[in-house]
Write a protein that holds these residues in place. Structure first.
Motif, PDB file in Angstrom:
ATOM      1  N   LEU A 137      47.473 -10.849 -14.059  1.00  0.00           N
ATOM      2  CA  LEU A 137      49.021 -11.100 -14.254  1.00  0.00           C
ATOM      3  C   LEU A 137      49.291 -12.542 -14.107  1.00  0.00           C
ATOM      4  CD1 LEU A 137      51.876 -10.337 -15.045  1.00  0.00           C
ATOM      5  CD2 LEU A 137      51.958  -9.452 -12.469  1.00  0.00           C
ATOM      6  N   ARG A 138      49.801 -13.335 -14.866  1.00  0.00           N
ATOM      7  CA  ARG A 138      49.991 -14.647 -14.798  1.00  0.00           C
ATOM      8  C   ARG A 138      51.610 -15.054 -14.786  1.00  0.00           C
ATOM      9  NH1 ARG A 138      44.991 -14.710 -16.888  1.00  0.00           N
ATOM     10  NH2 ARG A 138      43.615 -16.018 -15.928  1.00  0.00           N
ATOM     11  N   ASP A 139      52.273 -15.722 -13.833  1.00  0.00           N
ATOM     12  CA  ASP A 139      53.508 -16.157 -13.803  1.00  0.00           C
ATOM     13  C   ASP A 139      54.651 -14.835 -14.200  1.00  0.00           C
ATOM     14  OD1 ASP A 139      53.184 -18.908 -13.326  1.00  0.00           O
ATOM     15  OD2 ASP A 139      52.497 -19.227 -15.580  1.00  0.00           O
ATOM     16  N   PRO A 140      54.455 -13.990 -13.253  1.00  0.00           N
ATOM     17  CA  PRO A 140      55.149 -12.651 -13.307  1.00  0.00           C
ATOM     18  C   PRO A 140      56.614 -12.995 -13.616  1.00  0.00           C
ATOM     19  CG  PRO A 140      54.419 -12.934 -11.265  1.00  0.00           C
ATOM     20  CD  PRO A 140      53.736 -13.947 -11.932  1.00  0.00           C
ATOM     21  N   ASP A 141      57.351 -12.093 -14.387  1.00  0.00           N
ATOM     22  CA  ASP A 141      58.709 -12.123 -14.557  1.00  0.00           C
ATOM     23  C   ASP A 141      59.418 -11.378 -13.340  1.00  0.00           C
ATOM     24  OD1 ASP A 141      61.442 -11.783 -15.295  1.00  0.00           O
ATOM     25  OD2 ASP A 141      60.868 -11.439 -17.478  1.00  0.00           O
ATOM     26  N   PRO A 142      59.876 -12.069 -12.523  1.00  0.00           N
ATOM     27  CA  PRO A 142      60.605 -11.234 -11.161  1.00  0.00           C
ATOM     28  C   PRO A 142      61.853 -10.481 -11.751  1.00  0.00           C
ATOM     29  CG  PRO A 142      60.717 -13.711 -10.839  1.00  0.00           C
ATOM     30  CD  PRO A 142      60.402 -13.331 -12.473  1.00  0.00           C
ATOM     31  N   SER A 143      62.566 -10.554 -12.930  1.00  0.00           N
ATOM     32  CA  SER A 143      63.441  -9.480 -13.245  1.00  0.00           C
ATOM     33  C   SER A 143      62.808  -8.139 -13.427  1.00  0.00           C
ATOM     34  CB  SER A 143      64.385 -10.016 -14.122  1.00  0.00           C
ATOM     35  OG  SER A 143      63.665 -10.345 -15.387  1.00  0.00           O
ATOM     36  N   ILE A 144      61.698  -8.101 -14.183  1.00  0.00           N
ATOM     37  CA  ILE A 144      60.872  -7.067 -14.713  1.00  0.00           C
ATOM     38  C   ILE A 144      60.630  -6.346 -13.291  1.00  0.00           C
ATOM     39  CG2 ILE A 144      58.747  -6.000 -15.512  1.00  0.00           C
ATOM     40  CD1 ILE A 144      59.392  -8.369 -17.704  1.00  0.00           C
ATOM     41  N   LEU A 145      59.950  -7.126 -12.403  1.00  0.00           N
ATOM     42  CA  LEU A 145      59.392  -6.324 -11.042  1.00  0.00           C
ATOM     43  C   LEU A 145      60.553  -5.697 -10.392  1.00  0.00           C
ATOM     44  CD1 LEU A 145      56.692  -9.105 -10.303  1.00  0.00           C
ATOM     45  CD2 LEU A 145      56.282  -6.903 -11.299  1.00  0.00           C
ATOM     46  N   GLU A 146      61.477  -6.406 -10.235  1.00  0.00           N
ATOM     47  CA  GLU A 146      62.743  -5.905  -9.329  1.00  0.00           C
ATOM     48  C   GLU A 146      63.206  -4.683 -10.188  1.00  0.00           C
ATOM     49  OE1 GLU A 146      65.298  -9.341  -9.729  1.00  0.00           O
ATOM     50  OE2 GLU A 146      64.198 -10.529  -7.961  1.00  0.00           O
ATOM     51  N   GLN A 147      63.224  -4.502 -11.355  1.00  0.00           N
ATOM     52  CA  GLN A 147      63.673  -3.284 -11.972  1.00  0.00           C
ATOM     53  C   GLN A 147      62.817  -2.194 -11.732  1.00  0.00           C
ATOM     54  OE1 GLN A 147      66.567  -2.536 -13.680  1.00  0.00           O
ATOM     55  NE2 GLN A 147      67.191  -4.420 -12.769  1.00  0.00           N
ATOM     56  N   VAL A 148      61.422  -2.525 -11.714  1.00  0.00           N
ATOM     57  CA  VAL A 148      60.476  -1.557 -11.344  1.00  0.00           C
ATOM     58  C   VAL A 148      60.604  -0.929 -10.263  1.00  0.00           C
ATOM     59  CG1 VAL A 148      57.944  -1.246 -11.028  1.00  0.00           C
ATOM     60  CG2 VAL A 148      58.759  -2.209 -13.338  1.00  0.00           C
ATOM     61  N   VAL A 149      60.742  -1.801  -8.895  1.00  0.00           N
ATOM     62  CA  VAL A 149      61.181  -1.296  -7.701  1.00  0.00           C
ATOM     63  C   VAL A 149      62.313  -0.458  -7.605  1.00  0.00           C
ATOM     64  CG1 VAL A 149      61.564  -2.188  -5.372  1.00  0.00           C
ATOM     65  CG2 VAL A 149      60.066  -3.156  -6.782  1.00  0.00           C
ATOM     66  N   LEU A 150      63.463  -0.830  -8.387  1.00  0.00           N
ATOM     67  CA  LEU A 150      64.822  -0.022  -8.199  1.00  0.00           C
ATOM     68  C   LEU A 150      64.710   1.370  -9.184  1.00  0.00           C
ATOM     69  CD1 LEU A 150      67.329  -2.797  -9.037  1.00  0.00           C
ATOM     70  CD2 LEU A 150      66.959  -1.803  -6.762  1.00  0.00           C
ATOM     71  N   ARG A 151      63.647   1.428  -9.787  1.00  0.00           N
ATOM     72  CA  ARG A 151      63.581   2.731 -10.829  1.00  0.00           C
ATOM     73  C   ARG A 151      62.896   3.594  -9.956  1.00  0.00           C
ATOM     74  NH1 ARG A 151      62.186  -0.490 -15.748  1.00  0.00           N
ATOM     75  NH2 ARG A 151      60.080  -0.032 -15.167  1.00  0.00           N
ATOM     76  N   ALA A 152      62.320   3.457  -8.722  1.00  0.00           N
ATOM     77  CA  ALA A 152      61.385   4.245  -8.253  1.00  0.00           C
ATOM     78  C   ALA A 152      62.231   5.158  -7.251  1.00  0.00           C
ATOM     79  CB  ALA A 152      60.346   3.753  -7.124  1.00  0.00           C
TER      80      ALA A 152
END
Length: 193
Positions: A32-47
């Protein structure tokens, strides 16, 4: 049993098969290169229903209990086999990396370990596990996303992970985070003669 682990694009695969070697496992490696923080933050919130946070050594026993409960469920291939270390050895992983977990109340139900590698510089996930009964709810993906966010905040831009090909849930979760498979591996067992 002699096992040869070979990249799937290596001409030796055909040679081994012709010599009677049997395919006994397949695995993959992704980046994974230069991850998109907004996508990752949404993944954390969806749990839903869990709290995701970084763990410290005070969670070593709970983490060991989680890993021990999950040990039988880790898919086995010669290249990806996981054996849970004793709790004191597991606690030593905090000297080489960071651990993120998901809690249902006070119960640790998911965790991931990530370390910083030097050559090339990257965050490398060692393993991720989720307690049976909590799987399929995005918890493994959430703890991994939290680990990536933390290292990215420290300037890390490349992340690595991998696993057994037969663990389709893990593969799908990683692809959804933006990982791209860069290598596939085959494990061949020598013929019995």
């Amino acid at each position: 049993m002699t096992v040869e682990v070979v990249r799937d694009d290596d001409p030796r695969c055909a040679e081994l098969e012709a010599a009677g070697y049997q395919l006994v496992g397949e695995s993959w490696a992704a980046r994974l290169r230069d991850p998109d923080p907004s996508i990752l933050e949404q993944v954390v919130l969806r749990a839903a229903g869990v709290t995701v946070r970084e763990l410290d050594r005070s969670s070593a026993v709970a983490w060991h209990e989680l890993e021990t409960a999950n040990e039988k469920d880790y898919p086995y291939t010669p290249a990806t086999h996981r054996v849970v270390q004793p709790v004191d050895e597991l606690a030593e992983l905090w000297t080489t990396g960071r651990v993120f977990g998901a809690f249902d109340g006070e119960r640790l139900v998911g965790a991931t370990y990530i370390s910083l590698q030097d050559d090339p510089p990257r965050g490398e996930t060692g393993f991720t596990s989720v307690l049976d009964g909590y799987r399929g709810r995005g918890i493994g993906q959430a703890v991994k996303a939290a680990s990536i966010l933390a290292l990215a905040a420290d300037g890390v831009r490349v992340f690595g992970t991998g696993g057994a090909a037969l663990n389709e849930a893990s593969l799908g979760a990683n692809l959804a985070l933006g990982y791209v498979i860069e290598e596939r591996w085959r494990s061949y067992a020598a013929p019995p003669w």
